[in-house]
Structures are given as C-alpha cells and as structure tokens.
Scaffold this motif. Structure first.
Motif, PDB file in Angstrom:
ATOM      1  N   LEU A   1       0.829  -1.204   0.000  1.00 23.63           N
ATOM      2  CA  LEU A   1       0.000   0.000   0.000  1.00 23.63           C
ATOM      3  C   LEU A   1       0.861   1.251   0.000  1.00 23.63           C
ATOM      4  O   LEU A   1       0.633   2.186  -0.784  1.00 23.63           O
ATOM      5  N   ARG A   2       1.860   1.293   0.857  1.00 28.85           N
ATOM      6  CA  ARG A   2       2.714   2.479   0.960  1.00 28.85           C
ATOM      7  C   ARG A   2       3.461   2.714  -0.346  1.00 28.85           C
ATOM      8  O   ARG A   2       3.516   3.843  -0.859  1.00 28.85           O
ATOM      9  N   SER A   3       4.020   1.650  -0.910  1.00 32.92           N
ATOM     10  CA  SER A   3       4.744   1.772  -2.166  1.00 32.92           C
ATOM     11  C   SER A   3       3.822   2.255  -3.277  1.00 32.92           C
ATOM     12  O   SER A   3       4.171   3.149  -4.061  1.00 32.92           O
ATOM     13  N   GLY A   4       2.627   1.677  -3.337  1.00 32.81           N
ATOM     14  CA  GLY A   4       1.696   2.062  -4.393  1.00 32.81           C
ATOM     15  C   GLY A   4       1.202   3.488  -4.248  1.00 32.81           C
ATOM     16  O   GLY A   4       1.096   4.222  -5.242  1.00 32.81           O
TER      17      GLY A   4
ATOM     18  N   LEU B   1       2.720   6.006  -2.782  1.00 37.51           N
ATOM     19  CA  LEU B   1       3.789   6.940  -3.132  1.00 37.51           C
ATOM     20  C   LEU B   1       4.026   6.962  -4.638  1.00 37.51           C
ATOM     21  O   LEU B   1       4.435   7.985  -5.197  1.00 37.51           O
ATOM     22  N   ALA B   2       3.753   5.842  -5.305  1.00 37.28           N
ATOM     23  CA  ALA B   2       3.803   5.847  -6.767  1.00 37.28           C
ATOM     24  C   ALA B   2       2.712   6.745  -7.332  1.00 37.28           C
ATOM     25  O   ALA B   2       2.900   7.407  -8.363  1.00 37.28           O
ATOM     26  N   VAL B   3       1.559   6.787  -6.675  1.00 37.75           N
ATOM     27  CA  VAL B   3       0.499   7.713  -7.072  1.00 37.75           C
ATOM     28  C   VAL B   3       0.978   9.161  -6.944  1.00 37.75           C
ATOM     29  O   VAL B   3       0.764   9.994  -7.832  1.00 37.75           O
ATOM     30  N   ALA B   4       1.641   9.469  -5.816  1.00 32.64           N
ATOM     31  CA  ALA B   4       2.168  10.824  -5.633  1.00 32.64           C
ATOM     32  C   ALA B   4       3.175  11.169  -6.722  1.00 32.64           C
ATOM     33  O   ALA B   4       3.167  12.289  -7.264  1.00 32.64           O
ATOM     34  N   ALA B   5       4.035  10.212  -7.055  1.00 31.06           N
ATOM     35  CA  ALA B   5       5.013  10.451  -8.126  1.00 31.06           C
ATOM     36  C   ALA B   5       4.314  10.691  -9.450  1.00 31.06           C
ATOM     37  O   ALA B   5       4.695  11.582 -10.223  1.00 31.06           O
ATOM     38  N   ASP B   6       3.277   9.924  -9.726  1.00 28.07           N
ATOM     39  CA  ASP B   6       2.523  10.094 -10.967  1.00 28.07           C
ATOM     40  C   ASP B   6       1.888  11.476 -11.042  1.00 28.07           C
ATOM     41  O   ASP B   6       1.802  12.076 -12.120  1.00 28.07           O
ATOM     42  N   ARG B   7       1.464  11.987  -9.915  1.00 22.52           N
ATOM     43  CA  ARG B   7       0.775  13.286  -9.883  1.00 22.52           C
ATOM     44  C   ARG B   7       1.730  14.460  -9.702  1.00 22.52           C
ATOM     45  O   ARG B   7       1.286  15.585  -9.529  1.00 22.52           O
ATOM     46  N   GLY B   8       3.046  14.215  -9.714  1.00 21.84           N
ATOM     47  CA  GLY B   8       3.994  15.321  -9.768  1.00 21.84           C
ATOM     48  C   GLY B   8       4.875  15.522  -8.567  1.00 21.84           C
ATOM     49  O   GLY B   8       5.631  16.506  -8.526  1.00 21.84           O
ATOM     50  N   ALA B   9       4.842  14.646  -7.573  1.00 19.06           N
ATOM     51  CA  ALA B   9       5.728  14.811  -6.418  1.00 19.06           C
ATOM     52  C   ALA B   9       7.186  14.731  -6.859  1.00 19.06           C
ATOM     53  O   ALA B   9       7.542  13.946  -7.738  1.00 19.06           O
ATOM     54  N   THR B  10       8.024  15.550  -6.259  1.00 15.67           N
ATOM     55  CA  THR B  10       9.442  15.591  -6.625  1.00 15.67           C
ATOM     56  C   THR B  10      10.198  14.457  -5.951  1.00 15.67           C
ATOM     57  O   THR B  10       9.724  13.846  -4.988  1.00 15.67           O
ATOM     58  N   ASP B  11      11.406  14.199  -6.463  1.00 16.82           N
ATOM     59  CA  ASP B  11      12.242  13.170  -5.851  1.00 16.82           C
ATOM     60  C   ASP B  11      12.510  13.476  -4.381  1.00 16.82           C
ATOM     61  O   ASP B  11      12.467  12.585  -3.520  1.00 16.82           O
ATOM     62  N   GLY B  12      12.798  14.731  -4.088  1.00 10.65           N
ATOM     63  CA  GLY B  12      13.075  15.098  -2.702  1.00 10.65           C
ATOM     64  C   GLY B  12      11.885  14.859  -1.796  1.00 10.65           C
ATOM     65  O   GLY B  12      12.028  14.372  -0.672  1.00 10.65           O
ATOM     66  N   GLU B  13      10.685  15.201  -2.264  1.00  8.05           N
ATOM     67  CA  GLU B  13       9.483  14.978  -1.467  1.00  8.05           C
ATOM     68  C   GLU B  13       9.245  13.487  -1.246  1.00  8.05           C
ATOM     69  O   GLU B  13       8.874  13.055  -0.146  1.00  8.05           O
ATOM     70  N   LEU B  14       9.462  12.693  -2.277  1.00  3.95           N
ATOM     71  CA  LEU B  14       9.253  11.249  -2.153  1.00  3.95           C
ATOM     72  C   LEU B  14      10.243  10.620  -1.186  1.00  3.95           C
ATOM     73  O   LEU B  14       9.885   9.759  -0.382  1.00  3.95           O
ATOM     74  N   VAL B  15      11.495  11.064  -1.258  1.00  3.43           N
ATOM     75  CA  VAL B  15      12.494  10.544  -0.322  1.00  3.43           C
ATOM     76  C   VAL B  15      12.117  10.916   1.111  1.00  3.43           C
ATOM     77  O   VAL B  15      12.200  10.098   2.032  1.00  3.43           O
ATOM     78  N   GLY B  16      11.685  12.155   1.316  1.00  2.39           N
ATOM     79  CA  GLY B  16      11.273  12.575   2.648  1.00  2.39           C
ATOM     80  C   GLY B  16      10.132  11.747   3.188  1.00  2.39           C
ATOM     81  O   GLY B  16      10.109  11.364   4.358  1.00  2.39           O
ATOM     82  N   ALA B  17       9.163  11.434   2.323  1.00  2.00           N
ATOM     83  CA  ALA B  17       8.014  10.637   2.754  1.00  2.00           C
ATOM     84  C   ALA B  17       8.406   9.194   3.018  1.00  2.00           C
ATOM     85  O   ALA B  17       7.976   8.585   3.998  1.00  2.00           O
ATOM     86  N   ARG B  18       9.226   8.622   2.154  1.00  2.00           N
ATOM     87  CA  ARG B  18       9.586   7.214   2.303  1.00  2.00           C
ATOM     88  C   ARG B  18      10.442   6.988   3.544  1.00  2.00           C
ATOM     89  O   ARG B  18      10.380   5.940   4.175  1.00  2.00           O
ATOM     90  N   SER B  19      11.253   7.963   3.897  1.00  2.00           N
ATOM     91  CA  SER B  19      12.159   7.784   5.026  1.00  2.00           C
ATOM     92  C   SER B  19      11.567   8.269   6.345  1.00  2.00           C
ATOM     93  O   SER B  19      12.222   8.208   7.374  1.00  2.00           O
TER      94      SER B  19
END
Length: 696
Positions: free
Chosen positions: A115-118, A120-138
């Motif tokens: 669920l978490r991986s999917g 965050l993939a939605v966020a990436a699809d909708r325009g989240a930046t690499d930095g934002e994704l790293v912050g969320a994942r960590s």
C-alpha cells in the motif's frame, strides 16, 4: 565535539545541534532512487471477464460516480472472497479511463508495504518531486499527506482503486483513505463493518443469481451444453463467480474429448465443496493430459500470497521427482489454460492466483508434501532476495516479494514446518527487511520486521539468532523514524540477549552496541553512546582485524563523535584503510571521508578537511542525486567548511541550494529546513562582517 548536544534523527542519520556552533551530520543510511510498482495506471489483474454478469445496479451507481464534476466520494465494494469485487472495480476502471475520460490509478492495499509503495507511486505520478518522495519514504514527512496533496491538486480528475483492502486497519492507521473533490475512491474488501468505512457508500456483493451464473458458464464455454445444464452446474458450484470461472475455463480447454456441462455435473458427484472440487477436477484433467506436475506447482504457489508474484521467482523451481525443472514451464502453461492462475502484464511479468483458491489448495495439501513445498518456496525466495543489499535503490521485485515472504511465514506456521524450513523463511524475512530499510523506506521496514518477529518467535524462540537479528532491524527502523526511546528499549533487550546467548564479543553483540549508540546520542547521553561505539570498534578489531568492513564501520562511527585527539589523528589512516580495502566509491569510504572532514573541521583544521568533503560530496551526488539526504548532509558540511575558510560566496551558494531543496522536500518549518536557513543567514552575516567598510 564540545558542549552538550541536543540531538534528534531525521530518518537518514543524526543531527546534533551543539551549544554555540551548529553543525549537521545526517548520514549512514542513504536514500535511493524512488522505486515502486512499475505503473499504477494499470490494474494488477490478468484477464477481465468478457461480460460482467449481474451487478447492473451497482455498475450504474459506480459509473455515475465518475461522471464529470463528481468527486469527494468513497465506495466500498465488500463481500466474500471470489464474488467478483475486483472484476467490478476493473470494469469501472476501464469505463473511467475510456468513456469517462478520467485518469485511473490502481493500488494493491493487501499489506502495509504494498500500500505504501503504491500510494507513493500515485504521488510520483501526480507530480511529487524526488526530494518529497524521499522525505516521505524515510519518515521525514507524513507520506499520506504528501499523496493526498498531489491528488487534491491533480490537473486531471481521477479514479483511485484500493484493491484487496482486507485489513482495513492498514488504511486507517496510515491515514491513507480520504476524499478529494478531484476524484473518486473505490475500495475492494471482505470487511463489511461500517465502522471501518465512515462516510463511505457500501456496496455488498454476493453470489450471482442462477440465471446470471449460468450465463457466466455459457460465456466461457458456449458449446458445452444448454442454459438449463449451465444452471444446474452453477447451483452445484454455489454460484460463486470464482468457481464459475474455474469451471468455465476448464470446459473451454477440453479439445480431444471435450466435456459437456452434464459431464461436469456428474463429476461433481464425488463430493467436496464447490470450489475445491472445481480446481481438483481441473488438475485431474491436466494429469490425464500428461501434466501431473501442474498440481504440485499449484501447491507451491499456495505457499505464497495472492499478490502479483514475479515470474522470475519460478526460475529454478524444482521438486524432485514430482516437479522436475524442465517441466515447470509446461505445468505453468496448464494452470494458465485452466484459469487456475493468470499473467499480469507490465514491465515485470508477474503471476497472480486468487487468494481464495490458494487457501483452498493449502488446506487440502497432504501433510507429507508440506515440508518439501515450504522448503522449496523459501529456497526460491532466498534466491530472489539480495543476500547483502547495498544502500540505495533495490530491484523493483524486492517490494513485490514483501507479501510473499510474510505469507510464507504464515504458511510455515500453519503447516507446522520443520525448524530448518522456518529458519529459511526467517532468513527471507531478514533479507527483505534489510533491503527495504537500506532503500530508505523505514516505515515499511518497521511493519515488515515487526510482523516477521511476531510470526517466527513462537517457532524459533526469542533467543534464536535470526529472531535477534530481526529484532535489531526493528530497533534500527524505530531509530530512523525518530522513536528514540522505543529504539533504545528494544536495543537494550537485544543486547542483553546477545551477551547472554552469543557472548560479549560476538559480532551481533558488538553491532548491537554500535547501533544502540544512535538513540543514546539523540537522547542526550553522548558519553554512554561513545563508550558503546568504542566497545564495538575495539571488539571488532580484536575479533576480525582492523580492516574488516564491520570494523571499518565502527571505527568510522567513532571518528564522527569522539573528542579524543588520538581518534581524529587516526582518521587519515582510516580513510587510507577504506580506500585500500573496499574502494573509493564504497559507502563505507564515503562515510569515513565525511566523518573525517567533519572531525578536522571541528578541530580547527578546515583547510585539511576541504579535499575530503569535496570528494565525498561529489560522489554522493553522483550516486544518489542532489536531493537525497546524504547529498544534502554533505553539502551542509561542505558549506560550513568553506565558510570557515572565508570562501563565503561558494559557502552561500551551497547554503541557498540546501534551503531550496530542504524546503521542497520537508516544508518551510521542518527543523532541518530551519537549520539550513540559519546556516545561510550565518554565512551572509559573516560575509558582511568580513567585508571592508567604506570610509566615512
């Protein structure tokens, strides 16, 4: 390092904010390139029904939910397993992305990691930046908030399907299920209790009416008999869509001596439940056709989860003498032809088998076959998981394997497998949790590690070395998520067990000492933390030698925190040892260069520190990109060293870059963003003070 340090963790390493001078050292575990499902725009299902029978009223309501301008709605499709909830969601997805012109997003919600991986993939699809994704994942920022921010601000209306959400607490506890004016959410689940779904519209699904159930069989096998014959078979199968699909798939693939529906009905007279007898008839037919191995392959698949399984896992599958390696391909083809499993398309080809079918197969697997099956399942997962995962991005299949590792742990418990098989399954869990942790997804590492400990402890005992290592991993994840008191408490229990069972100088004991130092520093107990680091460094040196990788790691950690001149003086030799033993681009070498540069800077030797920090910074950016915490941390250290040398222009340039990237990843008020802003202001003030004042 002087003065008392108030410290806390940012999920990537440690931040120490000392009295007087401020400095930042946040490293050791590096964030990777983001990875997730290869596409959330494609449903993770195989073949859809040619015609969706019954469900007319439900489909009308769901189609209305994706009409233009409609949003802020959640629909929960609930019912028993195998009743076609996912098929309905798939039909709606196809309509929404076609006729309705919506963006479709599909996420597997069966377990926390998927669920978490999917999402965050939605966020990436909708325009989240690499930095934002790293912050969320960590764990540096709330992951669900990031996802829903981008869903709320989507430039396209969307439909989000959360499939197989049979454990609703996963959605609730993470705050993943919300509404948005920009789209509609559909959840499929077996859980009907309304308290799990506040504000949602619940649509119940059950077995099909007799007429529609008969039509399902006729859709799949139109020449097998009359509508009345189809109705009789449908009644015998309980009119469950999954059982009807299996029966229809079986009838459709009889070629030389095809069965009629009447023949099928007579074969059902042998007894057993509708579903189990259906798949057993298919396996009997495959055996008659020269594919007895198909049954054993299906039993092997029942050791794992119903989530998509990378086909590469089956490479090397072998159960002598009943399933030789050269027969796996033909056995799989037989299962596919009879709809007992299905292929899921995508960049990584996967196999998906219905969970109700897998549970039915597992329940009826003979006891004398279970040990061989579960041992083979563990062996195949071990071959697919990295033995020593490096820091950074992992193979995409690692995340896909998470539900299968947990399912195998459950299966070995239910089947009372032997100790060696349980140990192999526990080793799978340890490799998985380590890989997920080193990919920077600490929340998933925590949930996976905690569940693994819960499942294997009753079989192996809390003092088993694999259980101890899994508990260490849980403590590490707690630390990276900033839960220092919990991390310290768990590490202390683990250390006590290590010293009692393994001995005070065992590598696992010393590694626990080294990692326990982290939460202690962040709780303000620097002396205790330094003593533990020194114990680890000295113990590893005596047991493994001064240049073993574990020794190098411990020595590097001690260099970071020690105030002894002798430790700093040994830094140059430590860097040389790292370069010689593991190479210039190894993570241990980079960490050591960063630590040594910081130690030199703290000792007033910034000119000596500069080449080391420049080298480490350049390599971190090359390997991890400029937005990742380890690169940002080294940039901060570089900026401080440049300012200490009076090179204010470049120091300010790096500090401005740091502020921009921290703000983008964490927001404007996060402590590390505020630190970067303070650092920038200090540099600007120092530059002004250093500039000659004009004559008056």
């Amino acid at each position: 390092m002087s003065g008392r340090n108030d410290a806390w963790a940012d999920g990537q390493g440690r931040v120490y904010q000392a009295s007087g001078d401020q400095h930042i050292i946040e490293h050791h575990h590096h964030a990777p390139d983001w990875s997730g499902p290869d596409s959330v725009r494609r449903p993770a299902v195989g073949r859809a029904p040619a015609v969706l029978r019954d469900r007319v009223g439900e489909m009308d309501r769901l189609r209305a939910a994706v009409e233009p301008g409609v949003g802020n709605r959640v629909y929960v499709l609930h019912g028993l397993g195998g009743c076609g909830k996912t098929a309905v969601a798939y039909a709606l997805f196809h309509h929404a992305t076609g006729e309705a012109g919506r963006l479709g997003l599909w996420v597997n919600a069966s377990d926390p990691a998927s669920l978490r991986s999917g999402m965050l993939a939605v966020a990436a699809d909708r325009g989240a930046t690499d930095g934002e994704l790293v912050g969320a994942r960590s764990g540096l920022r709330p992951a669900a908030d990031l996802v829903w921010h981008y869903l709320d601000h989507s430039d396209e209306p969307w439909l989000l399907v959360l499939d197989n959400a049979d454990t609703p607490a996963i959605l609730r506890d993470g705050g993943w299920l919300r509404t948005s004016p920009a789209g509609t959410v559909v959840v499929t689940t077996r859980q009907a209790a309304a308290h799990w779904w506040p504000g949602a519209e619940l649509l119940q699904f059950g077995v099909l009416p007799r007429e529609d159930a008969a039509l399902v069989l006729r859709d799949l096998a139109p020449h097998a008999g009359s509508v009345e014959d189809a109705g009789e078979v449908a009644d015998r199968l309980g009119r469950l869509p999954l059982a009807l699909t299996l029966a229809g798939g079986f009838l459709a693939h009889q070629v030389i001596d095809p069965w009629t529906l009447a023949d099928y009905s007579r074969r059902l007279d042998g007894g057993g439940s509708g579903l189990s007898h259906t798949w057993q008839l298919s396996l009997d037919a495959l055996a008659t056709q020269g594919l007895p191995e198909a049954g054993r392959l299906l039993s092997l698949l029942a050791c794992w989860s119903s989530d998509p399984l990378p086909l590469s896992v089956l490479s090397g599958a072998e159960l002598d003498p009943v399933l030789p390696a050269f027969r796996v391909e033909s056995a799989l083809r037989g299962l596919l032809d009879h709809s007992l499993t299905e292929l899921v398309s995508g960049e990584m080809r996967c196999l998906r088998t219905h969970g109700v079918l897998l549970d039915s197969v597992a329940r009826t697997t003979p006891a004398d076959q279970r040990e061989q099956l579960s041992a083979a399942a563990a062996r195949l997962l071990l071959a697919a998981l990295p033995a020593v995962p490096d820091r950074g991005a992992q193979e995409p299949r690692v995340n896909l394997l998470a539900p299968h590792v947990i399912a195998l742990l459950r299966r070995t418990a239910n089947w009372a497998s032997g100790q060696s098989t349980v140990e192999a399954a526990a080793e799978c869990a340890l490799r998985l949790v380590t890989a997920v942790h080193r990919a920077g997804d600490y929340a998933s590492a925590l949930s996976l590690g905690s569940e693994a400990v819960e499942l294997v402890t009753p079989r192996l005992g809390a003092s088993h070395v694999l259980v101890i290592r899994l508990r260490q991993r849980v403590a590490r994840a707690l630390f990276r998520l900033g839960r220092f008191e919990e991390s310290e408490a768990l590490y202390l229990h683990v250390l006590e067990d290590c010293e009692r069972i393994l001995g005070p100088t065992a590598p696992d004991t010393l590694q626990t000492c080294l990692k326990l130092a982290g939460p202690l520093f962040n709780l303000g107990r620097e002396q205790d933390g330094t003593s533990l680091m020194r114990r680890a460094a000295e113990g590893h040196t005596q047991a493994l030698g001064p240049t073993h990788p574990l020794t190098l790691l411990a020595r590097s950690s001690l260099l970071e925190v020690s105030t002894r001149p002798t430790d700093v003086a040994a830094g140059s030799a430590l860097v040389a040892d790292c370069l010689r033993e593991v190479g210039e681009d190894h993570s241990i070498t980079l960490d050591t260069q960063l630590n040594y540069a910081y130690a030199l800077h703290q000792g007033g030797r910034s000119a000596e520190a500069l080449p080391h920090i420049r080298s480490a910074f350049a390599e971190y950016v090359r390997r991890f990109g400029p937005d990742y915490p380890i690169a940002l941390n080294s940039r901060a250290t570089l900026s401080m060293i440049l300012a200490a040398l009076g090179q204010y222009a470049e120091a300010i340039e790096h500090a401005e870059n740091l502020v921009e990237r921290r703000t983008g990843a964490l927001g404007p008020v996060h402590p590390w963003t505020l630190f970067a802003k303070d650092l920038l202001e200090q540099h600007r003030r120092s530059q002004r003070n250093a500039s000659p004042h004009p004559s008056r």
